[in-house]
Write an enzyme that holds these catalytic residues in place. Sequence first.
Site, PDB file in Angstrom:
ATOM      1  N   SER A 192       0.875  -1.185   0.000  1.00  0.00           N
ATOM      2  CA  SER A 192       0.000   0.000   0.000  1.00  0.00           C
ATOM      3  C   SER A 192       0.903   1.224   0.000  1.00  0.00           C
ATOM      4  CB  SER A 192      -0.850  -0.007   1.279  1.00  0.00           C
ATOM      5  OG  SER A 192      -1.478   1.242   1.473  1.00  0.00           O
TER       6      SER A 192
ATOM      7  N   TYR B 109      -1.935  -1.114  10.374  1.00  0.00           N
ATOM      8  CA  TYR B 109      -1.996  -1.294   8.914  1.00  0.00           C
ATOM      9  C   TYR B 109      -0.688  -0.820   8.281  1.00  0.00           C
ATOM     10  CZ  TYR B 109      -3.874  -1.115   4.137  1.00  0.00           C
ATOM     11  OH  TYR B 109      -4.082  -1.299   2.795  1.00  0.00           O
TER      12      TYR B 109
HETATM   13  P1  NAD Z   1     -11.619  -5.637   0.278  1.00  0.00           P
HETATM   14  O1  NAD Z   1     -11.989  -5.492   1.689  1.00  0.00           O
HETATM   15  O2  NAD Z   1     -12.645  -5.421  -0.774  1.00  0.00           O
HETATM   16  O3  NAD Z   1     -10.947  -7.067   0.008  1.00  0.00           O
HETATM   17  C1  NAD Z   1     -10.152  -7.734   0.951  1.00  0.00           C
HETATM   18  C2  NAD Z   1     -10.565  -9.200   0.942  1.00  0.00           C
HETATM   19  O4  NAD Z   1      -9.668  -9.916   1.815  1.00  0.00           O
HETATM   20  C3  NAD Z   1     -11.981  -9.405   1.459  1.00  0.00           C
HETATM   21  O5  NAD Z   1     -12.742 -10.145   0.524  1.00  0.00           O
HETATM   22  C4  NAD Z   1     -11.787 -10.178   2.752  1.00  0.00           C
HETATM   23  O6  NAD Z   1     -12.829 -11.118   3.031  1.00  0.00           O
HETATM   24  C5  NAD Z   1     -10.454 -10.878   2.501  1.00  0.00           C
HETATM   25  N1  NAD Z   1      -9.811 -11.268   3.757  1.00  0.00           N
HETATM   26  C6  NAD Z   1      -9.690 -10.528   4.872  1.00  0.00           C
HETATM   27  N2  NAD Z   1      -9.083 -11.245   5.833  1.00  0.00           N
HETATM   28  C7  NAD Z   1      -8.837 -12.473   5.301  1.00  0.00           C
HETATM   29  C8  NAD Z   1      -8.241 -13.656   5.804  1.00  0.00           C
HETATM   30  N3  NAD Z   1      -7.789 -13.729   7.063  1.00  0.00           N
HETATM   31  N4  NAD Z   1      -8.145 -14.727   4.986  1.00  0.00           N
HETATM   32  C9  NAD Z   1      -8.619 -14.677   3.708  1.00  0.00           C
HETATM   33  N5  NAD Z   1      -9.194 -13.581   3.185  1.00  0.00           N
HETATM   34  C10 NAD Z   1      -9.304 -12.498   3.980  1.00  0.00           C
HETATM   35  O7  NAD Z   1     -10.415  -4.627   0.032  1.00  0.00           O
HETATM   36  P2  NAD Z   1      -9.457  -4.420  -1.218  1.00  0.00           P
HETATM   37  O8  NAD Z   1      -9.320  -2.968  -1.368  1.00  0.00           O
HETATM   38  O9  NAD Z   1      -9.822  -5.276  -2.353  1.00  0.00           O
HETATM   39  O10 NAD Z   1      -8.077  -4.939  -0.562  1.00  0.00           O
HETATM   40  C11 NAD Z   1      -7.211  -5.863  -1.194  1.00  0.00           C
HETATM   41  C12 NAD Z   1      -5.794  -5.554  -0.744  1.00  0.00           C
HETATM   42  O11 NAD Z   1      -5.426  -4.257  -1.237  1.00  0.00           O
HETATM   43  C13 NAD Z   1      -5.589  -5.497   0.757  1.00  0.00           C
HETATM   44  O12 NAD Z   1      -4.360  -6.113   1.098  1.00  0.00           O
HETATM   45  C14 NAD Z   1      -5.528  -4.018   1.042  1.00  0.00           C
HETATM   46  O13 NAD Z   1      -4.797  -3.730   2.213  1.00  0.00           O
HETATM   47  C15 NAD Z   1      -4.838  -3.522  -0.200  1.00  0.00           C
HETATM   48  N6  NAD Z   1      -4.987  -2.105  -0.487  1.00  0.00           N
HETATM   49  C16 NAD Z   1      -6.197  -1.572  -0.737  1.00  0.00           C
HETATM   50  C17 NAD Z   1      -6.315  -0.228  -0.997  1.00  0.00           C
HETATM   51  C18 NAD Z   1      -7.644   0.426  -1.258  1.00  0.00           C
HETATM   52  O14 NAD Z   1      -7.700   1.650  -1.288  1.00  0.00           O
HETATM   53  N7  NAD Z   1      -8.714  -0.295  -1.444  1.00  0.00           N
HETATM   54  C19 NAD Z   1      -5.165   0.583  -1.044  1.00  0.00           C
HETATM   55  C20 NAD Z   1      -3.928  -0.007  -0.793  1.00  0.00           C
HETATM   56  C21 NAD Z   1      -3.851  -1.356  -0.529  1.00  0.00           C
END
Ligand code: NAD
Length: 258
Positions: free
Chosen positions: A144, A157
Amino acid sequence: MERRFEGKVIVITGAAGGIGRATAERFAQEGAKVVAVDLEAAALRDTTALVEAAGSEALAVAADVSRSADVQRYTAAAKDRFGGIDYFFNNAGIEGWVGPTTQYPEDMFDKVIAVNLKGVFLGIKHVVPLMLERGGGAIVNTASVAGLSGTPSIFAYGASKHAVVGMTKSAALEFGPRGIRTNAICPSPIETRMMRALERGINPDEPEQVHQSMAANNPMGRYGEPSEVAAFVAFLCSKDASYLNGGIFPIDGGSRAR
Ligand code: NAD
Protein backbone atom coordinates in the site's frame (compact mmCIF):
# COMPACT_ATOMS: atom_id res chain seq x y z
CA MET A 1 -7.69 -8.75 -25.14
CA GLU A 2 -4.33 -10.51 -25.30
CA ARG A 3 -4.30 -14.01 -23.74
CA ARG A 4 -0.93 -13.99 -22.02
CA PHE A 5 -1.76 -16.64 -19.43
CA GLU A 6 -3.29 -19.47 -21.50
CA GLY A 7 -2.98 -22.75 -19.57
CA LYS A 8 -1.46 -21.03 -16.52
CA VAL A 9 -2.72 -21.09 -12.94
CA ILE A 10 -3.01 -18.15 -10.55
CA VAL A 11 -3.85 -18.25 -6.86
CA ILE A 12 -5.48 -15.05 -5.61
CA THR A 13 -6.10 -14.37 -1.92
CA GLY A 14 -8.72 -11.84 -0.92
CA ALA A 15 -10.44 -12.92 -4.14
CA ALA A 16 -13.91 -11.96 -2.90
CA GLY A 17 -12.79 -8.36 -2.38
CA GLY A 18 -12.66 -5.47 -4.82
CA ILE A 19 -9.07 -5.75 -6.04
CA GLY A 20 -8.89 -9.56 -5.83
CA ARG A 21 -12.11 -10.04 -7.79
CA ALA A 22 -11.10 -7.61 -10.55
CA THR A 23 -7.76 -9.41 -10.83
CA ALA A 24 -9.45 -12.81 -11.01
CA GLU A 25 -11.59 -11.53 -13.89
CA ARG A 26 -8.59 -10.01 -15.68
CA PHE A 27 -6.51 -13.20 -15.47
CA ALA A 28 -9.48 -15.29 -16.62
CA GLN A 29 -9.92 -12.98 -19.63
CA GLU A 30 -6.28 -13.65 -20.45
CA GLY A 31 -6.72 -17.42 -20.21
CA ALA A 32 -5.56 -18.28 -16.66
CA LYS A 33 -7.27 -20.77 -14.38
CA VAL A 34 -8.02 -19.09 -11.06
CA VAL A 35 -7.85 -20.44 -7.52
CA ALA A 36 -9.91 -17.90 -5.59
CA VAL A 37 -9.18 -17.81 -1.85
CA ASP A 38 -11.08 -15.78 0.74
CA LEU A 39 -12.61 -15.97 4.19
CA GLU A 40 -15.99 -15.18 2.65
CA ALA A 41 -17.17 -18.41 0.99
CA ALA A 42 -20.50 -16.99 -0.22
CA ALA A 43 -18.92 -13.90 -1.79
CA LEU A 44 -16.41 -16.10 -3.62
CA ARG A 45 -19.28 -17.37 -5.77
CA ASP A 46 -19.51 -13.97 -7.50
CA THR A 47 -15.81 -14.16 -8.28
CA THR A 48 -15.94 -17.67 -9.70
CA ALA A 49 -19.00 -16.67 -11.77
CA LEU A 50 -16.97 -13.82 -13.33
CA VAL A 51 -14.08 -16.18 -14.10
CA GLU A 52 -16.43 -18.67 -15.73
CA ALA A 53 -18.22 -15.91 -17.67
CA ALA A 54 -14.81 -14.97 -19.05
CA GLY A 55 -14.49 -18.53 -20.37
CA SER A 56 -12.02 -19.92 -17.84
CA GLU A 57 -12.07 -22.30 -14.87
CA ALA A 58 -12.20 -21.35 -11.20
CA LEU A 59 -11.78 -23.11 -7.90
CA ALA A 60 -13.08 -21.38 -4.77
CA VAL A 61 -11.34 -22.16 -1.48
CA ALA A 62 -12.68 -20.69 1.76
CA ALA A 63 -9.60 -20.17 3.91
CA ASP A 64 -8.06 -17.86 6.48
CA VAL A 65 -4.67 -16.73 5.18
CA SER A 66 -3.35 -16.27 8.71
CA ARG A 67 -3.73 -19.99 9.53
CA SER A 68 -1.01 -22.31 8.37
CA ALA A 69 -3.36 -25.29 7.90
CA ASP A 70 -5.67 -23.20 5.69
CA VAL A 71 -2.77 -21.98 3.56
CA GLN A 72 -1.55 -25.54 3.08
CA ARG A 73 -5.11 -26.48 2.12
CA TYR A 74 -5.44 -23.82 -0.57
CA THR A 75 -2.05 -24.62 -2.09
CA ALA A 76 -2.81 -28.36 -2.08
CA ALA A 77 -6.19 -27.65 -3.70
CA ALA A 78 -4.46 -25.70 -6.49
CA LYS A 79 -2.14 -28.63 -7.13
CA ASP A 80 -4.93 -31.25 -7.00
CA ARG A 81 -7.30 -29.36 -9.28
CA PHE A 82 -5.01 -27.59 -11.72
CA GLY A 83 -1.63 -29.34 -11.33
CA GLY A 84 0.36 -26.50 -9.76
CA ILE A 85 0.78 -22.74 -9.40
CA ASP A 86 2.39 -20.28 -11.85
CA TYR A 87 1.36 -16.95 -10.33
CA PHE A 88 0.44 -15.88 -6.83
CA PHE A 89 -1.44 -12.67 -5.99
CA ASN A 90 -0.81 -12.46 -2.23
CA ASN A 91 -3.48 -9.85 -1.66
CA ALA A 92 -5.83 -10.53 1.28
CA GLY A 93 -5.74 -7.77 3.86
CA ILE A 94 -7.72 -5.90 6.49
CA GLU A 95 -7.65 -2.24 7.43
CA GLY A 96 -7.92 -2.71 11.20
CA TRP A 97 -8.87 0.17 13.46
CA VAL A 98 -8.78 3.90 12.71
CA GLY A 99 -7.79 6.34 15.46
CA PRO A 100 -5.09 7.55 17.83
CA THR A 101 -2.28 5.06 18.39
CA THR A 102 -2.45 5.43 22.19
CA GLN A 103 -5.97 4.00 21.99
CA TYR A 104 -5.28 1.32 19.36
CA PRO A 105 -6.86 -1.95 20.61
CA GLU A 106 -4.11 -4.53 21.19
CA ASP A 107 -6.20 -7.43 19.91
CA MET A 108 -6.85 -5.56 16.66
CA PHE A 109 -3.13 -4.86 16.29
CA ASP A 110 -2.49 -8.62 16.57
CA LYS A 111 -5.23 -9.38 14.05
CA VAL A 112 -3.92 -6.93 11.44
CA ILE A 113 -0.41 -8.33 11.80
CA ALA A 114 -1.75 -11.91 11.58
CA VAL A 115 -3.62 -11.32 8.31
CA ASN A 116 -1.52 -8.69 6.51
CA LEU A 117 1.94 -9.80 7.59
CA LYS A 118 1.84 -13.45 8.67
CA GLY A 119 -0.69 -14.25 5.93
CA VAL A 120 1.68 -12.92 3.28
CA PHE A 121 4.59 -14.88 4.81
CA LEU A 122 2.61 -18.13 4.97
CA GLY A 123 1.49 -17.69 1.39
CA ILE A 124 5.05 -17.31 0.15
CA LYS A 125 6.24 -20.19 2.32
CA HIS A 126 3.73 -22.68 0.93
CA VAL A 127 3.34 -21.43 -2.66
CA VAL A 128 7.04 -21.23 -3.54
CA PRO A 129 7.70 -25.02 -3.44
CA LEU A 130 4.89 -25.55 -5.96
CA MET A 131 6.21 -22.78 -8.22
CA LEU A 132 9.67 -24.33 -8.10
CA GLU A 133 8.15 -27.63 -9.28
CA ARG A 134 6.94 -25.74 -12.39
CA GLY A 135 10.40 -24.19 -12.93
CA GLY A 136 9.50 -20.69 -11.72
CA GLY A 137 6.72 -18.16 -11.49
CA ALA A 138 5.73 -14.71 -10.31
CA ILE A 139 4.49 -13.43 -6.96
CA VAL A 140 2.77 -10.07 -6.49
CA ASN A 141 2.29 -8.95 -2.89
CA THR A 142 -0.23 -6.22 -2.12
CA ALA A 143 1.36 -3.58 0.08
CA SER A 144 0.00 0.00 0.00
CA VAL A 145 1.14 3.61 -0.09
CA ALA A 146 0.82 3.06 3.67
CA GLY A 147 3.80 0.73 3.27
CA LEU A 148 5.90 3.64 1.97
CA SER A 149 5.01 6.52 4.31
CA GLY A 150 3.81 6.89 7.88
CA THR A 151 0.05 6.69 8.47
CA PRO A 152 -0.57 7.61 12.11
CA SER A 153 -4.33 6.95 12.19
CA ILE A 154 -3.96 3.35 10.94
CA PHE A 155 -0.89 2.35 12.92
CA ALA A 156 -1.04 -1.44 12.59
CA TYR A 157 -2.00 -1.29 8.91
CA GLY A 158 1.00 0.91 8.11
CA ALA A 159 3.32 -1.37 10.06
CA SER A 160 2.01 -4.45 8.30
CA LYS A 161 2.33 -2.92 4.83
CA HIS A 162 5.92 -1.78 5.49
CA ALA A 163 6.56 -5.41 6.42
CA VAL A 164 5.07 -6.55 3.10
CA VAL A 165 7.61 -4.33 1.34
CA GLY A 166 10.41 -5.92 3.37
CA MET A 167 9.19 -9.46 2.72
CA THR A 168 8.96 -8.69 -1.00
CA LYS A 169 12.60 -7.62 -1.13
CA SER A 170 13.80 -10.68 0.81
CA ALA A 171 11.76 -13.07 -1.35
CA ALA A 172 13.07 -11.40 -4.53
CA LEU A 173 16.66 -11.98 -3.45
CA GLU A 174 16.08 -15.53 -2.24
CA PHE A 175 13.92 -16.86 -5.07
CA GLY A 176 14.97 -14.69 -8.03
CA PRO A 177 17.94 -16.96 -8.81
CA ARG A 178 15.50 -19.88 -8.96
CA GLY A 179 13.15 -18.29 -11.48
CA ILE A 180 10.53 -16.74 -9.21
CA ARG A 181 10.10 -12.98 -9.49
CA THR A 182 8.55 -11.22 -6.49
CA ASN A 183 7.22 -7.68 -6.66
CA ALA A 184 4.91 -5.54 -4.54
CA ILE A 185 2.20 -3.08 -5.51
CA CYS A 186 1.42 -0.03 -3.39
CA PRO A 187 -2.02 1.30 -4.25
CA SER A 188 -3.34 4.64 -3.00
CA PRO A 189 -7.12 4.74 -2.37
CA ILE A 190 -8.97 2.37 -4.70
CA GLU A 191 -12.77 2.16 -4.97
CA THR A 192 -13.47 -0.89 -2.77
CA ARG A 193 -15.17 -1.82 0.50
CA MET A 194 -11.94 -1.15 2.36
CA MET A 195 -11.94 2.55 1.49
CA ARG A 196 -15.61 2.84 2.47
CA ALA A 197 -14.67 1.41 5.88
CA LEU A 198 -11.68 3.75 6.25
CA GLU A 199 -13.78 6.77 5.25
CA ARG A 200 -16.32 5.83 7.95
CA GLY A 201 -13.49 5.34 10.45
CA ILE A 202 -12.07 8.81 9.71
CA ASN A 203 -15.43 10.60 9.86
CA PRO A 204 -18.40 8.40 10.82
CA ASP A 205 -20.85 11.27 10.28
CA GLU A 206 -19.70 12.36 6.84
CA PRO A 207 -17.75 9.59 5.12
CA GLU A 208 -18.70 10.98 1.70
CA GLN A 209 -16.87 14.20 2.53
CA VAL A 210 -13.73 12.20 3.33
CA HIS A 211 -14.08 10.47 -0.02
CA GLN A 212 -14.39 13.76 -1.86
CA SER A 213 -11.44 15.40 -0.18
CA MET A 214 -9.17 12.35 -0.60
CA ALA A 215 -10.14 12.11 -4.27
CA ALA A 216 -9.57 15.84 -4.79
CA ASN A 217 -6.15 15.54 -3.14
CA ASN A 218 -5.01 13.01 -5.75
CA PRO A 219 -3.27 14.53 -8.82
CA MET A 220 -5.80 12.72 -11.02
CA GLY A 221 -8.73 13.94 -8.95
CA ARG A 222 -10.11 10.51 -8.18
CA TYR A 223 -9.56 7.14 -6.53
CA GLY A 224 -8.19 4.29 -8.62
CA GLU A 225 -10.41 1.51 -9.96
CA PRO A 226 -9.82 -2.15 -9.04
CA SER A 227 -9.47 -2.93 -12.76
CA GLU A 228 -6.54 -0.49 -12.97
CA VAL A 229 -4.76 -2.42 -10.23
CA ALA A 230 -5.60 -5.73 -11.92
CA ALA A 231 -4.08 -4.56 -15.21
CA PHE A 232 -0.77 -3.85 -13.51
CA VAL A 233 -0.76 -7.15 -11.62
CA ALA A 234 -1.25 -8.89 -14.96
CA PHE A 235 1.67 -6.95 -16.44
CA LEU A 236 3.90 -7.89 -13.49
CA CYS A 237 3.11 -11.58 -13.99
CA SER A 238 3.57 -11.43 -17.76
CA LYS A 239 6.70 -12.12 -19.78
CA ASP A 240 6.91 -8.38 -20.50
CA ALA A 241 7.99 -7.96 -16.88
CA SER A 242 10.68 -10.66 -17.09
CA TYR A 243 13.40 -8.43 -15.59
CA LEU A 244 11.25 -6.97 -12.80
CA ASN A 245 12.09 -8.50 -9.44
CA GLY A 246 12.02 -6.93 -5.98
CA GLY A 247 10.23 -3.87 -7.34
CA ILE A 248 7.96 -1.80 -5.10
CA PHE A 249 5.46 -0.11 -7.40
CA PRO A 250 3.06 2.68 -6.40
CA ILE A 251 -0.31 2.67 -8.20
CA ASP A 252 -1.36 6.08 -7.02
CA GLY A 253 -2.37 8.48 -9.77
CA GLY A 254 0.84 10.38 -9.11
CA SER A 255 0.29 11.19 -5.45
CA ARG A 256 3.86 10.23 -4.55
CA ALA A 257 5.26 12.57 -7.17
CA ARG A 258 4.79 15.40 -4.67
P1 NAD B 1 -11.62 -5.64 0.28
O1 NAD B 1 -11.99 -5.49 1.69
O2 NAD B 1 -12.64 -5.42 -0.77
O3 NAD B 1 -10.95 -7.07 0.01
C1 NAD B 1 -10.15 -7.73 0.95
C2 NAD B 1 -10.57 -9.20 0.94
O4 NAD B 1 -9.67 -9.92 1.81
C3 NAD B 1 -11.98 -9.40 1.46
O5 NAD B 1 -12.74 -10.14 0.52
C4 NAD B 1 -11.79 -10.18 2.75
O6 NAD B 1 -12.83 -11.12 3.03
C5 NAD B 1 -10.45 -10.88 2.50
N1 NAD B 1 -9.81 -11.27 3.76
C6 NAD B 1 -9.69 -10.53 4.87
N2 NAD B 1 -9.08 -11.24 5.83
C7 NAD B 1 -8.84 -12.47 5.30
C8 NAD B 1 -8.24 -13.66 5.80
N3 NAD B 1 -7.79 -13.73 7.06
N4 NAD B 1 -8.15 -14.73 4.99
C9 NAD B 1 -8.62 -14.68 3.71
N5 NAD B 1 -9.19 -13.58 3.19
C10 NAD B 1 -9.30 -12.50 3.98
O7 NAD B 1 -10.42 -4.63 0.03
P2 NAD B 1 -9.46 -4.42 -1.22
O8 NAD B 1 -9.32 -2.97 -1.37
O9 NAD B 1 -9.82 -5.28 -2.35
O10 NAD B 1 -8.08 -4.94 -0.56
C11 NAD B 1 -7.21 -5.86 -1.19
C12 NAD B 1 -5.79 -5.55 -0.74
O11 NAD B 1 -5.43 -4.26 -1.24
C13 NAD B 1 -5.59 -5.50 0.76
O12 NAD B 1 -4.36 -6.11 1.10
C14 NAD B 1 -5.53 -4.02 1.04
O13 NAD B 1 -4.80 -3.73 2.21
C15 NAD B 1 -4.84 -3.52 -0.20
N6 NAD B 1 -4.99 -2.10 -0.49
C16 NAD B 1 -6.20 -1.57 -0.74
C17 NAD B 1 -6.32 -0.23 -1.00
C18 NAD B 1 -7.64 0.43 -1.26
O14 NAD B 1 -7.70 1.65 -1.29
N7 NAD B 1 -8.71 -0.30 -1.44
C19 NAD B 1 -5.17 0.58 -1.04
C20 NAD B 1 -3.93 -0.01 -0.79
C21 NAD B 1 -3.85 -1.36 -0.53
